[in-house]
Design a protein around this motif. Structure first.
Motif, PDB file in Angstrom:
ATOM      1  N   ILE A 185       0.834  -1.205   0.000  1.00 46.78           N
ATOM      2  CA  ILE A 185       0.000   0.000   0.000  1.00 46.78           C
ATOM      3  C   ILE A 185       0.868   1.253   0.000  1.00 46.78           C
ATOM      4  CG2 ILE A 185      -1.719   1.316   1.305  1.00 46.78           C
ATOM      5  CD1 ILE A 185      -2.912  -1.357   2.191  1.00 46.78           C
ATOM      6  N   ALA A 186       1.925   1.254   0.807  1.00 46.37           N
ATOM      7  CA  ALA A 186       2.820   2.415   0.857  1.00 46.37           C
ATOM      8  C   ALA A 186       3.526   2.620  -0.480  1.00 46.37           C
ATOM      9  CB  ALA A 186       3.850   2.225   1.976  1.00 46.37           C
ATOM     10  N   VAL A 187       3.942   1.515  -1.112  1.00 43.06           N
ATOM     11  CA  VAL A 187       4.620   1.607  -2.408  1.00 43.06           C
ATOM     12  C   VAL A 187       3.679   2.196  -3.453  1.00 43.06           C
ATOM     13  CG1 VAL A 187       5.575   0.239  -4.315  1.00 43.06           C
ATOM     14  CG2 VAL A 187       6.244  -0.265  -1.958  1.00 43.06           C
ATOM     15  N   ILE A 188       2.435   1.741  -3.452  1.00 47.26           N
ATOM     16  CA  ILE A 188       1.460   2.225  -4.432  1.00 47.26           C
ATOM     17  C   ILE A 188       1.165   3.701  -4.226  1.00 47.26           C
ATOM     18  CG2 ILE A 188      -0.938   2.017  -5.208  1.00 47.26           C
ATOM     19  CD1 ILE A 188      -0.726  -0.987  -4.510  1.00 47.26           C
ATOM     20  N   LYS A 189       0.983   4.094  -2.979  1.00 48.18           N
ATOM     21  CA  LYS A 189       0.676   5.506  -2.709  1.00 48.18           C
ATOM     22  C   LYS A 189       1.832   6.421  -3.102  1.00 48.18           C
ATOM     23  CE  LYS A 189      -2.769   5.022   0.969  1.00 48.18           C
ATOM     24  NZ  LYS A 189      -3.086   5.297   2.406  1.00 48.18           N
ATOM     25  N   ALA A 190       3.065   5.938  -2.938  1.00 48.42           N
ATOM     26  CA  ALA A 190       4.227   6.766  -3.279  1.00 48.42           C
ATOM     27  C   ALA A 190       4.336   6.969  -4.786  1.00 48.42           C
ATOM     28  CB  ALA A 190       5.498   6.120  -2.741  1.00 48.42           C
ATOM     29  N   ASP A 191       4.041   5.921  -5.567  1.00 45.38           N
ATOM     30  CA  ASP A 191       4.087   6.032  -7.025  1.00 45.38           C
ATOM     31  C   ASP A 191       3.136   5.015  -7.634  1.00 45.38           C
ATOM     32  OD1 ASP A 191       4.580   6.326  -9.698  1.00 45.38           O
ATOM     33  OD2 ASP A 191       6.683   5.685  -9.634  1.00 45.38           O
ATOM     34  N   PRO A 192       1.866   5.382  -7.773  1.00 47.42           N
ATOM     35  CA  PRO A 192       0.877   4.437  -8.323  1.00 47.42           C
ATOM     36  C   PRO A 192       1.217   3.958  -9.728  1.00 47.42           C
ATOM     37  CG  PRO A 192      -0.213   6.332  -7.328  1.00 47.42           C
ATOM     38  CD  PRO A 192       1.248   6.658  -7.396  1.00 47.42           C
ATOM     39  N   TYR A 193       1.995   4.748 -10.467  1.00 47.53           N
ATOM     40  CA  TYR A 193       2.282   4.399 -11.856  1.00 47.53           C
ATOM     41  C   TYR A 193       3.230   3.212 -11.979  1.00 47.53           C
ATOM     42  CZ  TYR A 193      -0.062   8.799 -12.578  1.00 47.53           C
ATOM     43  OH  TYR A 193      -0.998   9.804 -12.560  1.00 47.53           O
ATOM     44  N   ARG A 194       3.849   2.830 -10.867  1.00 46.38           N
ATOM     45  CA  ARG A 194       4.659   1.614 -10.880  1.00 46.38           C
ATOM     46  C   ARG A 194       3.809   0.395 -11.237  1.00 46.38           C
ATOM     47  NH1 ARG A 194       8.655   0.774  -5.866  1.00 46.38           N
ATOM     48  NH2 ARG A 194       8.949  -1.132  -7.107  1.00 46.38           N
ATOM     49  N   LEU A 195       2.542   0.457 -10.852  1.00 45.17           N
ATOM     50  CA  LEU A 195       1.659  -0.677 -11.125  1.00 45.17           C
ATOM     51  C   LEU A 195       1.588  -0.977 -12.617  1.00 45.17           C
ATOM     52  CD1 LEU A 195      -1.307   0.129  -8.719  1.00 45.17           C
ATOM     53  CD2 LEU A 195       0.356  -1.717  -8.472  1.00 45.17           C
ATOM     54  N   SER A 196       1.461   0.062 -13.435  1.00 41.52           N
ATOM     55  CA  SER A 196       1.324  -0.154 -14.877  1.00 41.52           C
ATOM     56  C   SER A 196       2.628  -0.659 -15.493  1.00 41.52           C
ATOM     57  CB  SER A 196       0.870   1.131 -15.579  1.00 41.52           C
ATOM     58  OG  SER A 196       1.786   2.182 -15.359  1.00 41.52           O
ATOM     59  N   ARG A 197       3.750  -0.405 -14.831  1.00 43.15           N
ATOM     60  CA  ARG A 197       5.034  -0.907 -15.334  1.00 43.15           C
ATOM     61  C   ARG A 197       5.346  -2.310 -14.830  1.00 43.15           C
ATOM     62  NH1 ARG A 197       6.659   4.398 -13.657  1.00 43.15           N
ATOM     63  NH2 ARG A 197       7.735   3.528 -11.846  1.00 43.15           N
ATOM     64  N   ASP A 198       4.900  -2.611 -13.610  1.00 41.29           N
ATOM     65  CA  ASP A 198       5.342  -3.838 -12.939  1.00 41.29           C
ATOM     66  C   ASP A 198       4.339  -4.983 -12.962  1.00 41.29           C
ATOM     67  OD1 ASP A 198       7.585  -2.403 -12.275  1.00 41.29           O
ATOM     68  OD2 ASP A 198       7.001  -2.040 -10.196  1.00 41.29           O
ATOM     69  N   ILE A 199       3.031  -4.683 -13.038  1.00 41.44           N
ATOM     70  CA  ILE A 199       2.011  -5.718 -12.854  1.00 41.44           C
ATOM     71  C   ILE A 199       1.266  -5.946 -14.158  1.00 41.44           C
ATOM     72  CG2 ILE A 199       0.040  -6.483 -11.494  1.00 41.44           C
ATOM     73  CD1 ILE A 199       2.630  -6.035  -9.872  1.00 41.44           C
ATOM     74  N   TRP A 200       1.415  -7.170 -14.695  1.00 44.67           N
ATOM     75  CA  TRP A 200       0.729  -7.512 -15.940  1.00 44.67           C
ATOM     76  C   TRP A 200      -0.784  -7.404 -15.751  1.00 44.67           C
ATOM     77  CZ3 TRP A 200      -2.529 -11.663 -17.362  1.00 44.67           C
ATOM     78  CH2 TRP A 200      -2.751 -11.780 -18.742  1.00 44.67           C
ATOM     79  N   GLY A 201      -1.441  -6.705 -16.671  1.00 44.48           N
ATOM     80  CA  GLY A 201      -2.890  -6.577 -16.624  1.00 44.48           C
ATOM     81  C   GLY A 201      -3.388  -5.278 -16.027  1.00 44.48           C
ATOM     82  N   ILE A 202      -2.498  -4.504 -15.383  1.00 45.33           N
ATOM     83  CA  ILE A 202      -2.900  -3.207 -14.827  1.00 45.33           C
ATOM     84  C   ILE A 202      -2.338  -2.122 -15.736  1.00 45.33           C
ATOM     85  CG2 ILE A 202      -2.709  -1.599 -12.890  1.00 45.33           C
ATOM     86  CD1 ILE A 202      -2.614  -3.923 -11.023  1.00 45.33           C
ATOM     87  N   GLY A 203      -3.212  -1.300 -16.257  1.00 46.63           N
ATOM     88  CA  GLY A 203      -2.798  -0.279 -17.206  1.00 46.63           C
ATOM     89  C   GLY A 203      -2.693   1.107 -16.600  1.00 46.63           C
ATOM     90  N   PHE A 204      -2.367   2.047 -17.463  1.00 44.31           N
ATOM     91  CA  PHE A 204      -2.174   3.428 -17.030  1.00 44.31           C
ATOM     92  C   PHE A 204      -3.454   4.006 -16.433  1.00 44.31           C
ATOM     93  CE2 PHE A 204      -2.535   7.967 -17.832  1.00 44.31           C
ATOM     94  CZ  PHE A 204      -1.344   8.456 -17.299  1.00 44.31           C
ATOM     95  N   THR A 205      -4.606   3.674 -17.018  1.00 47.56           N
ATOM     96  CA  THR A 205      -5.866   4.265 -16.555  1.00 47.56           C
ATOM     97  C   THR A 205      -6.126   3.937 -15.093  1.00 47.56           C
ATOM     98  OG1 THR A 205      -6.790   4.125 -18.787  1.00 47.56           O
ATOM     99  CG2 THR A 205      -8.345   4.401 -16.971  1.00 47.56           C
ATOM    100  N   THR A 206      -5.921   2.674 -14.720  1.00 45.13           N
ATOM    101  CA  THR A 206      -6.129   2.271 -13.325  1.00 45.13           C
ATOM    102  C   THR A 206      -5.125   2.949 -12.408  1.00 45.13           C
ATOM    103  OG1 THR A 206      -7.013   0.126 -13.992  1.00 45.13           O
ATOM    104  CG2 THR A 206      -6.179   0.301 -11.751  1.00 45.13           C
ATOM    105  N   ALA A 207      -3.859   2.944 -12.811  1.00 43.33           N
ATOM    106  CA  ALA A 207      -2.827   3.594 -11.994  1.00 43.33           C
ATOM    107  C   ALA A 207      -3.116   5.081 -11.838  1.00 43.33           C
ATOM    108  CB  ALA A 207      -1.459   3.379 -12.632  1.00 43.33           C
ATOM    109  N   ASP A 208      -3.596   5.700 -12.903  1.00 44.43           N
ATOM    110  CA  ASP A 208      -3.901   7.135 -12.858  1.00 44.43           C
ATOM    111  C   ASP A 208      -5.070   7.417 -11.922  1.00 44.43           C
ATOM    112  OD1 ASP A 208      -3.209   9.726 -13.827  1.00 44.43           O
ATOM    113  OD2 ASP A 208      -5.012   9.717 -15.061  1.00 44.43           O
ATOM    114  N   ARG A 209      -6.061   6.530 -11.935  1.00 35.35           N
ATOM    115  CA  ARG A 209      -7.205   6.699 -11.039  1.00 35.35           C
ATOM    116  C   ARG A 209      -6.764   6.624  -9.569  1.00 35.35           C
ATOM    117  NH1 ARG A 209     -10.207   3.384 -13.507  1.00 35.35           N
ATOM    118  NH2 ARG A 209      -9.975   1.531 -12.200  1.00 35.35           N
ATOM    119  N   ILE A 210      -5.869   5.709  -9.278  1.00 30.53           N
ATOM    120  CA  ILE A 210      -5.354   5.600  -7.908  1.00 30.53           C
ATOM    121  C   ILE A 210      -4.555   6.852  -7.549  1.00 30.53           C
ATOM    122  CG2 ILE A 210      -3.819   4.296  -6.388  1.00 30.53           C
ATOM    123  CD1 ILE A 210      -4.505   1.816  -8.036  1.00 30.53           C
TER     124      ILE A 210
END
Length: 737
Positions: A185-210
């Motif tokens: 949770i702390a990692v995501i809050k610090a830079d949600p856009y890591r999700l779109s780079r690191d996790i298959w199936g999660i795109g920019f739109t979801t990371a941007d919403r977070i």
């Protein structure tokens, strides 16, 4: 009925999870109700339905919403919000542990643990797990697995509550926790856009919403930089481009996030400085694509310049020996191709179906293998292809063992790298690779890096098929460069019965209409049907009944339905649901989203999973379903592979698949659906690729208009690449480490 302002509440214990959609969180629960917001009741079971982050048997539930009367299911509580907390009662704890939440604890072990610790069980697991040694016959390895599973379950549950709001599935949440651990949770809050780079199936739109939800400013530099990488990645994924011009990149990134072009330009400069993207003149590359193009060009030049380890072979003498040995006479074009391969350090053999590519591979394998000392081969020949099915077909047609590229390079899950690489090349002298049109620029980089400099490389493929799913246009670029000797075969040699599959593939490639048989047996049929519902019914009838009866084929093993698209009535998703219902519609199932997996289902892997040694496009069959632990066992070529709850999003049903996903595969029988509703995808190379997937039978069902449109549409979608330039020498060969 209550008004929206008159929300009611219910409290109870989750007795069972009836249904759970892991993609959107919609859940149906049977709840033992103890309070309905007005007065306590004698305990009774009710149905609660709504969206929640996580719910497990035995948990204590609190929900707000309204009572409704369903005409079929009766009185239910339709929840606007559902929250669950770990149980406090002994019976609740027993159900909770037996639910499958903690991997390794089933109903029997749950009873033993709760019988021992009672209401203190949760505290023992959380703070005093060493006391599990008090349970008879529970060894240290099992205890450690339970500890790890408990920590992961607790962390994943907290993460689910956080991610559910943003539409992140359970499978994706599990992957997030595996990647980032307890600090997710702390990692995501610090830079949600890591999700779109690191996790298959999660795109920019979801990371941007977070990012917006956690308070990241609209014009944050992190957001601007993420838009650069996302735009480049989208160009690579959707169009196969290796680079984008700087003006286009700035424009598209600005349109994506609505930040000023000046700040987007600053973000681009920052990404270049950080090394995540590379600027080469006006061209902007993702670092890995720039690196891959350069390394492919550099390694090919190295191979061309280095001497062979086994010296020269006299082509004329070798060919004469092979023809006498086999009793087969090579045609002039085949002779030229074999001569070229024997004289070249690197060469390409290309052509459509039935033109003799396999014969050439077989001749080369025999010729190279004939040089022996003490009865042992002097020249080590290795055969490979991008997919398991293509490798298997290569083995069957040549009589020599072939493996996938990934298995040739031997991926090591511990190091997250291939065992064979630039520093540790594959032991071998001659490497023959089939279906090269499927190989993208990144895989070609890994492949070439692992070849010793003395190696002879023979690339075989069909440039008229669809290009690779991944970025680049490798086979096309190698031929276009003029730097690699190439032999193109055009004369058809293979005549299977009436031979209409092969002839029609060449007709389509030439922009000509199908031939169809008017009498007798054939290997190619066209059924015109303009009504999509009737076309669907025909496809189902032929797959399940008529083809098996007439051609003695087994539907699951031998017949593959192909379609241009995933969506719509005649798309892969709906076709899979319909065929599954007919062929395998009963028995225990494991539900994921709208898909029910059952034992016996044909499934396809959607991404490379090196840990499981299963790769994008691999076909398997579900052997076992464990609904309690939400896991499957899938057989890939007889090898069992287990899929847990965090891996299920990597599988789809494969009774039907898109033509793109069928690349590299060949099936005894193909049913191809081609209709007006596919109009956006109707192109010549798509139809050509579909026809060439069929080995013994191709049945096209659909509209004559769609077939005509596909044949006439020869728009070659150019991919932005610079590999050909680099090989020609006009582009610099450079590397980024």
């Amino acid at each position: 009925m209550t008004t929206p302002e008159e929300q009611e509440t219910v409290d109870g214990t989750v007795k069972s999870v009836v249904f759970r959609n892991d993609d959107n969180g919609f859940t149906i629960l049977h709840v033992t109700l103890v309070h309905d917001g007005r007065f306590r009741l004698a305990e009774r079971e009710v149905t609660v339905l709504g969206t929640c982050a996580a719910a497990w048997e035995g948990e204590e539930l609190h929900a707000t919403g309204q009572w409704v009367n369903d005409p079929v299911r009766g009185r239910q509580f339709k929840a606007k919000s559902i929250s669950c907390i770990p149980p406090k009662s002994t019976e609740g704890v027993r159900r909770y542990l037996a639910s499958g939440l903690i991997y390794g604890i089933g109903p029997v072990l749950a009873n033993r643990i709760v019988d021992k610790f009672g209401a203190d069980t949760m505290d023992v697991l959380e703070h005093h797990s060493g006391r599990l040694r008090e349970i008879p016959k529970l060894g240290p390895k099992k205890i450690e697995k339970i500890r790890e599973a408990w920590r992961e379950a607790r962390g994943t549950r907290e993460l689910m509550i956080f991610t559910q709001t943003y539409g992140i599935s359970v499978a994706q949440t599990t992957k997030i926790y595996r990647k980032y651990g307890p600090d997710s949770i702390a990692v995501i809050k610090a830079d949600p856009y890591r999700l779109s780079r690191d996790i298959w199936g999660i795109g920019f739109t979801t990371a941007d919403r977070i990012a917006r939800a956690v308070g990241m400013p609209h014009d944050s530099p992190l957001r601007a930089r993420a838009s650069i990488v996302h735009t480049l990645q989208t160009e690579a994924d959707e169009a196969g481009h290796c680079w984008t011009s700087e003006p286009d990149l700035l424009l598209h990134a600005q349109e994506l996030v609505g930040i000023s072009v000046e700040k987007i330009a600053e973000a681009l400069a920052a990404e270049v400085e950080a090394g995540r993207v590379v600027r080469e003149g006006d061209r902007i590359y993702l670092k890995n694509l720039f690196f891959s193009e350069n390394r492919v060009a550099a390694k090919l030049r190295q191979l061309l310049d280095a001497p062979q380890s086994f010296g020269e072979i006299d082509p004329e003498r070798a060919i004469k020996w092979w023809e006498q040995k086999t009793g087969f006479t090579l045609a002039p074009a085949q002779l030229n191709a074999v001569r070229l391969a024997l004289r070249s350090k690197v060469c390409i053999v290309t052509g459509g179906p039935g033109v003799g590519k396999t014969t050439i591979i077989r001749a080369l394998v025999d010729i190279y293998g004939a040089r022996r000392t003490g009865g042992k081969p002097v020249i080590k020949v290795l055969l490979s292809a991008p997919t398991g099915r293509a490798a298997k077909r290569m083995t069957e047609s040549t009589g020599a063992p072939a493996v996938t590229v990934h298995r040739l390079l031997k991926y090591n899950p511990q190091t997250n790298e291939f065992t064979y690489n630039e520093d540790n090349p594959v032991p071998g002298d001659v490497f023959v690779f089939d279906e090269t049109s499927m190989v993208d620029i990144n895989l070609m980089k890994d492949l070439l890096a692992a070849l010793p400099a003395h190696a002879t490389l023979i690339l075989v493929g069909d440039t008229d098929q669809l290009p690779s799913v991944g970025p680049g246009n490798v086979l096309h670029d190698l031929i276009a460069s003029g730097a690699i000797p190439a032999a193109r075969l055009t004369e058809i040699f293979r005549q299977d019965s009436s031979g209409l599959i092969v002839r029609n593939a060449h007709h389509v490639n030439a922009g000509e209409p199908f031939e169809t048989s008017t009498a007798g047996e054939s290997d190619f049929y066209f059924i015109q049907q303009e009504d999509p519902q009737k076309a669907l019914a025909y496809a189902l009838d032929f797959m399940v009944t008529r083809i098996p009866r007439k051609f003695r084929m087994e539907p699951l093993q031998d017949v593959q339905v192909l379609t241009p698209m995933r969506k719509n009535l005649l798309g892969a998703e709906n076709l899979n649901a319909v065929v599954q219902e007919r062929l395998n519609g009963t028995g225990p199932s494991l539900q994921r989203g709208g898909t029910a997996f059952r034992a016996g289902d044909r499934v396809m892997q959607l991404r490379n999973n090196y840990d499981k040694d299963v790769y994008n496009g691999d076909i398997g069959f579900v052997k076992a379903v464990d609904a309690e632990n939400r896991s499957l066992v899938v057989l890939f070529d007889g090898r069992p592979v287990e899929y847990g709850r965090g891996d299920l999003d990597e599988l789809v049903l494969a009774y039907a698949t898109t033509i793109h996903k069928s690349q590299g595969s060949e099936y005894p029988a193909v049913i191809l659906l081609l209709h007006r509703q596919h109009y956006m995808m109707l192109e010549r190379n798509l139809l050509y690729t579909a026809i060439t997937r069929g080995k013994k039978l191709v049945l096209v069902i659909g509209s004559a208009w769609a077939v005509k449109k596909a044949i006439e549409t020869n728009t070659v979608r150019e991919r932005r690449t610079t590999l050909a330039e680099r090989l020609k020498g006009s582009g610099p060969i450079d590397t980024v480490h």
